[in-house]
Design a protein around this motif. Structure first.
Motif, PDB file in Angstrom:
ATOM      1  N   THR A 195     -27.425 -38.798  15.902  1.00 13.97           N
ATOM      2  CA  THR A 195     -27.852 -39.106  17.137  1.00 13.97           C
ATOM      3  C   THR A 195     -27.487 -37.983  17.695  1.00 13.97           C
ATOM      4  OG1 THR A 195     -27.389 -41.658  16.181  1.00 13.97           O
ATOM      5  CG2 THR A 195     -27.501 -41.285  18.725  1.00 13.97           C
ATOM      6  N   PRO A 196     -28.066 -38.037  18.931  1.00 13.63           N
ATOM      7  CA  PRO A 196     -27.201 -36.914  20.087  1.00 13.63           C
ATOM      8  C   PRO A 196     -25.992 -38.021  20.918  1.00 13.63           C
ATOM      9  CG  PRO A 196     -29.209 -37.680  21.129  1.00 13.63           C
ATOM     10  CD  PRO A 196     -29.096 -38.235  19.645  1.00 13.63           C
TER      11      PRO A 196
ATOM     12  N   ARG B 100     -33.215 -40.211  21.908  1.00 17.17           N
ATOM     13  CA  ARG B 100     -32.940 -40.715  21.058  1.00 17.17           C
ATOM     14  C   ARG B 100     -32.183 -40.476  19.214  1.00 17.17           C
ATOM     15  NH1 ARG B 100     -37.360 -40.238  17.329  1.00 17.17           N
ATOM     16  NH2 ARG B 100     -38.521 -38.681  18.377  1.00 17.17           N
ATOM     17  N   ALA B 101     -32.445 -41.148  18.723  1.00 19.46           N
ATOM     18  CA  ALA B 101     -31.838 -41.087  16.790  1.00 19.46           C
ATOM     19  C   ALA B 101     -33.275 -40.848  16.166  1.00 19.46           C
ATOM     20  CB  ALA B 101     -31.176 -42.539  16.483  1.00 19.46           C
ATOM     21  N   THR B 102     -32.553 -40.164  15.490  1.00 18.05           N
ATOM     22  CA  THR B 102     -33.650 -39.602  15.000  1.00 18.05           C
ATOM     23  C   THR B 102     -33.525 -39.938  13.119  1.00 18.05           C
ATOM     24  OG1 THR B 102     -33.652 -36.838  15.272  1.00 18.05           O
ATOM     25  CG2 THR B 102     -34.644 -37.734  13.245  1.00 18.05           C
ATOM     26  N   ASP B 103     -34.188 -40.828  12.571  1.00 14.87           N
ATOM     27  CA  ASP B 103     -33.949 -41.522  11.351  1.00 14.87           C
ATOM     28  C   ASP B 103     -34.257 -40.657   9.741  1.00 14.87           C
ATOM     29  OD1 ASP B 103     -32.920 -44.035  12.856  1.00 14.87           O
ATOM     30  OD2 ASP B 103     -35.568 -44.816  12.449  1.00 14.87           O
ATOM     31  N   PHE B 104     -33.336 -40.149   8.761  1.00 15.52           N
ATOM     32  CA  PHE B 104     -33.183 -40.550   7.849  1.00 15.52           C
ATOM     33  C   PHE B 104     -33.660 -40.594   6.436  1.00 15.52           C
ATOM     34  CE2 PHE B 104     -29.071 -39.277   8.584  1.00 15.52           C
ATOM     35  CZ  PHE B 104     -28.527 -39.620   7.888  1.00 15.52           C
ATOM     36  N   ALA B 105     -33.900 -40.394   5.494  1.00 11.78           N
ATOM     37  CA  ALA B 105     -34.050 -40.846   3.944  1.00 11.78           C
ATOM     38  C   ALA B 105     -34.209 -39.674   2.795  1.00 11.78           C
ATOM     39  CB  ALA B 105     -34.732 -42.461   3.560  1.00 11.78           C
TER      40      ALA B 105
ATOM     41  N   GLY C 264     -23.630 -37.034  23.362  1.00 12.26           N
ATOM     42  CA  GLY C 264     -23.313 -35.765  24.732  1.00 12.26           C
ATOM     43  C   GLY C 264     -24.420 -34.489  24.833  1.00 12.26           C
ATOM     44  N   ALA C 265     -24.179 -33.668  25.298  1.00 10.28           N
ATOM     45  CA  ALA C 265     -24.984 -32.502  26.047  1.00 10.28           C
ATOM     46  C   ALA C 265     -26.070 -31.680  24.422  1.00 10.28           C
ATOM     47  CB  ALA C 265     -24.026 -31.368  26.861  1.00 10.28           C
ATOM     48  N   CYS C 266     -24.669 -31.932  23.699  1.00  6.77           N
ATOM     49  CA  CYS C 266     -24.984 -30.550  22.707  1.00  6.77           C
ATOM     50  C   CYS C 266     -24.373 -31.261  20.928  1.00  6.77           C
ATOM     51  CB  CYS C 266     -24.413 -29.719  22.716  1.00  6.77           C
ATOM     52  SG  CYS C 266     -24.442 -28.628  23.984  1.00  6.77           S
ATOM     53  N   ASP C 267     -23.543 -32.379  21.193  1.00 15.08           N
ATOM     54  CA  ASP C 267     -23.292 -32.581  20.124  1.00 15.08           C
ATOM     55  C   ASP C 267     -23.902 -33.873  19.440  1.00 15.08           C
ATOM     56  OD1 ASP C 267     -20.746 -31.065  21.093  1.00 15.08           O
ATOM     57  OD2 ASP C 267     -19.818 -32.904  21.316  1.00 15.08           O
ATOM     58  N   TRP C 268     -24.047 -33.900  18.051  1.00 16.04           N
ATOM     59  CA  TRP C 268     -25.085 -35.022  17.094  1.00 16.04           C
ATOM     60  C   TRP C 268     -23.199 -36.030  16.238  1.00 16.04           C
ATOM     61  CZ3 TRP C 268     -29.782 -35.242  17.445  1.00 16.04           C
ATOM     62  CH2 TRP C 268     -30.292 -34.712  18.354  1.00 16.04           C
ATOM     63  N   ALA C 269     -24.280 -36.736  16.012  1.00 14.57           N
ATOM     64  CA  ALA C 269     -23.161 -37.665  16.079  1.00 14.57           C
ATOM     65  C   ALA C 269     -24.258 -38.697  14.235  1.00 14.57           C
ATOM     66  CB  ALA C 269     -23.386 -39.312  16.221  1.00 14.57           C
ATOM     67  N   LEU C 270     -23.866 -38.258  12.898  1.00 13.97           N
ATOM     68  CA  LEU C 270     -24.660 -38.184  12.060  1.00 13.97           C
ATOM     69  C   LEU C 270     -23.262 -40.302  11.431  1.00 13.97           C
ATOM     70  CD1 LEU C 270     -25.576 -37.267   8.575  1.00 13.97           C
ATOM     71  CD2 LEU C 270     -24.387 -38.872   8.694  1.00 13.97           C
ATOM     72  N   ASP C 271     -24.308 -40.740  11.065  1.00 16.34           N
ATOM     73  CA  ASP C 271     -24.156 -42.598  11.010  1.00 16.34           C
ATOM     74  C   ASP C 271     -25.024 -42.364   9.227  1.00 16.34           C
ATOM     75  OD1 ASP C 271     -21.849 -43.133  12.159  1.00 16.34           O
ATOM     76  OD2 ASP C 271     -23.251 -43.199  14.024  1.00 16.34           O
ATOM     77  N   SER C 272     -24.403 -42.806   8.392  1.00 15.11           N
ATOM     78  CA  SER C 272     -25.550 -42.973   7.219  1.00 15.11           C
ATOM     79  C   SER C 272     -24.823 -43.559   6.145  1.00 15.11           C
ATOM     80  CB  SER C 272     -25.967 -41.790   6.815  1.00 15.11           C
ATOM     81  OG  SER C 272     -25.142 -41.107   6.511  1.00 15.11           O
ATOM     82  N   THR C 273     -25.363 -44.881   4.671  1.00 13.85           N
ATOM     83  CA  THR C 273     -25.051 -44.954   4.029  1.00 13.85           C
ATOM     84  C   THR C 273     -25.966 -44.006   2.674  1.00 13.85           C
ATOM     85  OG1 THR C 273     -26.419 -46.387   4.145  1.00 13.85           O
ATOM     86  CG2 THR C 273     -24.728 -47.333   4.707  1.00 13.85           C
ATOM     87  N   LEU C 274     -24.554 -44.468   1.470  1.00 13.86           N
ATOM     88  CA  LEU C 274     -24.815 -43.325   0.439  1.00 13.86           C
ATOM     89  C   LEU C 274     -24.450 -44.823  -0.541  1.00 13.86           C
ATOM     90  CD1 LEU C 274     -24.803 -40.547  -1.796  1.00 13.86           C
ATOM     91  CD2 LEU C 274     -22.781 -40.651  -1.584  1.00 13.86           C
TER      92      LEU C 274
END
Length: 185
Positions: A57-58, A22-27, A60-70
């Protein structure tokens, strides 16, 4: 005996410790003191507001995607008058961290089509991503309202000064064309 686990700052995430289903939120909302330090680092006058929030967000097996706003409100000096210029910045920030990243070799390499791909770090420094995204989003040449760059002309005595208009490569041809058009009418 196992090595002790050191505590990381809140802006640092050990990707291996994150849930991989699952996705991990951050701020991140830096304090006034932290914003002042970032402003110094970027060579700007002030950062009035700064917020960097999103999800990891995970993928695939090892990769991660970061989607955010600045979101940021920054103050920079005008390039012509040095008056303070306030700019509001709101940008989407996307990064794809891949485990099978291959570092380009040799002196020259082509830019990949997808410029969001980066090597997978063991620890992701969200603060560094935020500062990099802010640096890329800053206006290169901030101008205060109504600021204009005046022309200054210098020449030695007895020499016709070179002006911006005369330096344009086709200015003389344009004047000649206009003269010929007038004669032709």
């Amino acid at each position: 005996m196992e090595a002790p686990v050191t505590a990381l700052p809140p802006s640092h995430l050990r990707l291996a410790d994150l849930p991989n289903r699952r996705a991990t939120d951050f701020a991140l909302v830096p304090t006034a003191e932290e914003r002042a330090g970032i402003a110094d680092e970027l060579g700007i006058t002030q950062i009035r507001k700064l917020r960097f929030a999103g999800q990891l967000t995970p993928a695939g097996a090892c990769d991660w995607a970061l989607d955010s706003t600045l979101g940021a409100t920054v103050v920079q000096p005008c390039v012509t008058t040095l008056d303070p210029v306030t700019t509001r910045i709101d940008v989407e920030v996307t990064r794809n961290y891949v485990a099978d990243w291959v570092e380009p070799d040799g002196g020259e390499s082509e830019m990949p089509e997808d410029d969001t791909i980066e090597p997978l770090p063991a620890i992701l420094d969200l603060n560094a991503v935020m500062i990099e995204a802010l640096a890329l989003a800053l206006p290169d040449y901030p101008r205060s309202e109504g600021a204009q760059l005046d022309e200054t002309v210098f020449a030695e005595p007895g020499v016709t000064p070179m002006t911006d208009e005369a330096a344009k490569p086709f200015a003389a041809l344009g004047a000649l064309r206009e003269e010929l058009e007038k004669k032709g009418k």
